[in-house]
Design an enzyme around this catalytic site. Structure first.
Site, mmCIF file in Angstrom:
data_model
loop_
_atom_site.group_PDB
_atom_site.id
_atom_site.type_symbol
_atom_site.label_atom_id
_atom_site.label_comp_id
_atom_site.label_asym_id
_atom_site.label_seq_id
_atom_site.Cartn_x
_atom_site.Cartn_y
_atom_site.Cartn_z
ATOM 1 N N SER A 67 -0.213 4.887 -16.420
ATOM 2 C CA SER A 67 0.064 5.988 -15.511
ATOM 3 C C SER A 67 0.713 5.433 -14.241
ATOM 4 O O SER A 67 1.750 4.788 -14.322
ATOM 5 C CB SER A 67 -1.220 6.767 -15.226
ATOM 6 O OG SER A 67 -0.948 7.991 -14.615
ATOM 7 N N HIS A 113 -2.532 12.459 -21.963
ATOM 8 C CA HIS A 113 -2.322 11.374 -21.005
ATOM 9 C C HIS A 113 -3.417 10.316 -21.104
ATOM 10 O O HIS A 113 -3.150 9.124 -20.917
ATOM 11 C CB HIS A 113 -2.276 11.951 -19.586
ATOM 12 C CG HIS A 113 -1.865 10.967 -18.548
ATOM 13 N ND1 HIS A 113 -0.617 10.381 -18.529
ATOM 14 C CD2 HIS A 113 -2.539 10.452 -17.487
ATOM 15 C CE1 HIS A 113 -0.534 9.558 -17.497
ATOM 16 N NE2 HIS A 113 -1.688 9.575 -16.855
#
Length: 709
Positions: free
Chosen positions: A567, A683
């Site tokens: 991320s 994610h």
């Protein structure tokens, strides 16, 4: 954004076979061009943005729905997985990860009314199961078994929320572990689901009324034409009355229209005070309130327009405000709701030399969670702020918040460290008596590991702390493979915690290192601000200095160093690869941001403008573009061998970043650059254990293959 000189001429090029400056290969590692990745079409596309020519040769890879892009993704994923499966240590690593992760474990219980709720992981079962006991000694009943929600395991549970009486349960389901979620309701007396179904629950955390007649929540539209980055601007606070269709839910607070503003809602335990929170990025928030007992129909400001974070907890007849206003490491104020003006707030807990991460009320006491030099401390104080005690912790590690109720003495907390698997403790808030309630026993002798916390200077001289974990029985050696991982953003703190990944790395003779980079929250808000917006380069400098410190102090050498991050940490890895390709031999880059010129146009990008800046603004562009990794890949450079990890259902960070950067590195570098795409994953990856083990095994096998052949 001012744009001109836009043109595109499509050419077909193969990557991964360019020449580069010589660098000595490691024995046993093959870095030749006889097995190139699938061909990638390259465009000669250049835009002038704020008077700066910006090349974007792989813009076509942004459109995931395009059949050509889908075919490219499939070819890249097949190419990567075939080679990952053939790595010599991959299967052994997967087996070891299975021993460490496929275990029996249980969460601390919490109760509402007479019902107790907890999760239990069972060896051989893919997902933890949610359980219910009717009374502390009641029979264990399956509440929700995520393993049975869909044939392929793609449906995930994103939280359960019982009402205060333990009579009704709201729970959220998501497909492919994406952020987008739906709320369902269940009658716990019958075990039957109610007809109530609420779509648009991505950011919803139901705040129940005391009588369980309904709850407040944040609602988002489900219109697919609205990009995720615009959704926060459409967020409404709504009230759902149990038994009525969601279409009748009343709007309590309308949408702000500002995609950079997050909206939250909370309700005091007695149902009197309704709080509306507007969070501006990760640096400031506004708080409004309504007195429902007095019949307020409009929200009134409690604290608005100040450049600080405010978190308000209501209990009895007082508000307790946790804030960094005038105190980068946070402090606590007491507020009388009858005199809520800022000048009438009473300082209850002053700022300390540790960072006050959070406040809870448990057992009629304030429970304060601190970070002292990036590891946990938990302090109990009276509601008047008087010091009571500090909870005993087993060592240098991370403690969770307490699981308990504000009017009950007994509570639980978990503790973990680099050398200690998760433990759950039961404590009495009144007496301080604490006992081990549950310990996870794993097949690993952690006494062989030693943890050091060192400090090193960054590029500008700022001292940075770093945890270094290694085997006690192995002397320092420059031949040891080292894995350096970090984050550095959004005030996220990197604290000690047990990791199967670290265990496997250490068992292969390696060193595991975690620096506390600027941009994180370990040392307060000033530390965070020193690594955001125009100061973002500090984060990359801190990480590069960490790599050099490991080498200079004899833990490893650059040819044995691997870097890893996901991320915002993937941005860290990408920037480090591009700015300092000589620092590491291999890199794992997961669900990253890498095209910082166009990041606001995809996923939840606009919501991160307060952290990174806005490339549409020429002043922000001036500091964003120079570090944007995708735009500074240089052909003919020997970049670290790279494993890119993407997820097919990531609705937070768009996978276009992973696709475009992989294509750039494949074109520029002779070393391997593989793109692995996780299926049915968001994610945070998939929530199926076998997929987690496979992903970790592929990653560790890839990195070890390149730094410890």
């Amino acid at each position: 954004m001012a744009r001109s000189s836009l043109f595109a001429v499509t050419v077909a090029l193969l990557g991964a076979c360019t020449e580069s400056a010589p660098a000595p290969p490691l024995a046993g590692v093959r870095e030749t061009c006889d097995d190139p990745p699938p061909a990638t079409r390259r465009q000669d596309l250049v835009e002038t943005i704020h008077d700066t020519p910006v090349a974007d040769p792989y813009r076509w890879l942004e459109v995931e729905s395009d059949p050509e892009v889908k075919a490219w993704m499939a070819a890249q994923d097949d190419y990567a997985r075939e080679r990952l499966a053939a790595l010599p240590r991959r299967d052994a690593i997967a087996a070891r990860l299975g021993e460490l992760l496929d275990i029996d474990a249980m969460s601390a219980p919490y109760h509402r009314g007479g019902n107790y709720f907890y999760t239990r992981r069972h060896k051989g079962v893919q997902k933890p199961i949610y359980y219910l006991r009717r009374g502390e000694q009641g029979r264990e009943e399956v509440l929700i078994d995520p393993n049975k929600l869909s044939p392929d395991g793609s449906v995930a549970v994103h939280g359960i929320f019982p009402d205060f009486a333990g009579r009704l349960l709201a729970y959220k389901l998501s497909r492919n572990n994406a952020d987008a979620s739906t709320i369902y309701l269940r009658d716990l007396a019958t075990g039957d689901d109610l007809p109530d179904v609420i779509e648009g629950a991505r950011y919803a955390t139901p705040a129940w009324t005391p009588d369980g007649s309904g709850f407040y929540y944040v609602w988002l539209p489900t219109d697919p034409s609205i990009p995720p980055s615009e959704l926060p601007g459409h967020a409404e606070v709504r009230f759902h009355r149990v038994g009525e269709p969601a279409s009748k839910d009343s709007i309590v607070a309308p949408a702000t229209g500002d995609p950079s503003r997050f909206v939250g809602v909370g309700l005091s335990r007695d149902g009197r005070w309704l709080f509306l929170h507007h969070q501006h990025g990760w640096t400031s928030s506004d708080v409004y309130l309504r007195d429902l007992h007095a019949g307020d129909t409009e929200f009134k400001p409690l604290v608005v327009g100040r450049r600080a974070i405010y978190d308000v907890t209501a209990w009895r007849d007082r508000f307790y405000v946790h804030t960094n206003e005038g105190a980068p490491r946070y402090r606590v104020f007491e507020v009388d709701p009858r005199n809520p003006a800022r000048e009438d707030w009473k300082l209850l807990v002053p700022e300390a030399d540790a960072t006050l991460e959070g406040l809870q009320i448990v057992g009629e006491r304030l429970v304060l969670a601190y970070l002292r030099d990036a590891h946990s401390a938990v302090v109990v104080r009276g509601l008047d702020g008087s010091f009571v005690r500090e909870l005993p912790l087993p060592g240098l590690g991370s403690a969770s918040g307490l699981v308990g109720n504000p009017d009950e003495d007994r509570a639980y907390f978990s503790f973990s460290s680099f050398t200690e698997p998760s433990q759950i403790f039961e404590t009495s808030i009144a007496t301080g008596a604490t006992r081990l309630w549950q310990r996870i026993d794993l097949p690993v002798d952690t006494s062989r590991f030693v943890v050091e916390q060192i400090r090193y200077p960054s590029k500008d001289g700022t001292p940075i702390s770093m945890f270094v974990v290694r085997r006690r029985d192995l002397p320092l050696s420059a031949d040891a493979p080292a894995l350096l991982t970090g984050y550095g953003g959004f005030s996220v703190s990197m604290t000690p915690g047990f990791s199967a990944r670290a265990v496997v790395w250490l068992e292969h003779g390696g060193v595991f290192a975690v620096p506390n980079l600027r941009g994180g929250g370990e040392y307060g808000e000033d530390w965070h601000r020193a690594g955001m917006r125009e100061h973002k380069q500090n984060v990359f400098d801190d990480f590069a200095a960490a790599a050099r410190a490991l080498v200079e102090r004899g833990y490893t050498r650059h040819e044995r160093l691997a870097i890893m991050g996901g991320s915002n940490g993937g941005l860290l890895v990408g920037a480090t690869m591009v700015q300092h390709p000589e620092l590491a031999r291999a890199a794992a880059c997961a669900v990253p941001l890498l095209d910082m010129v166009r990041y606001t146009q995809f996923g939840a990008g606009k919501t991160w403008i307060p952290e990174y800046g806005d490339p549409e603004d020429p002043r922000d562009f001036a500091y964003i573009y120079p570090y944007s990794p995708y735009h500074h890949v240089t052909a003919g450079t020997r970049y670290p061998a790279m494993l890119m990890l993407a997820a097919d259902s990531d609705d937070r960070v768009d996978p276009m970043h992973a696709r475009k950067f992989t294509a750039q590195i494949q074109h520029a570098s002779k070393r391997p650059a593989w793109l692995r795409i996780e299926s049915n994953a968001g994610h945070g990856g998939a929530d199926l254990l076998h997929q987690t083990i496979a992903r970790e095994a592929d990653t560790l096998a890839f990195l070890l293959h390149h730094v410890a052949p």
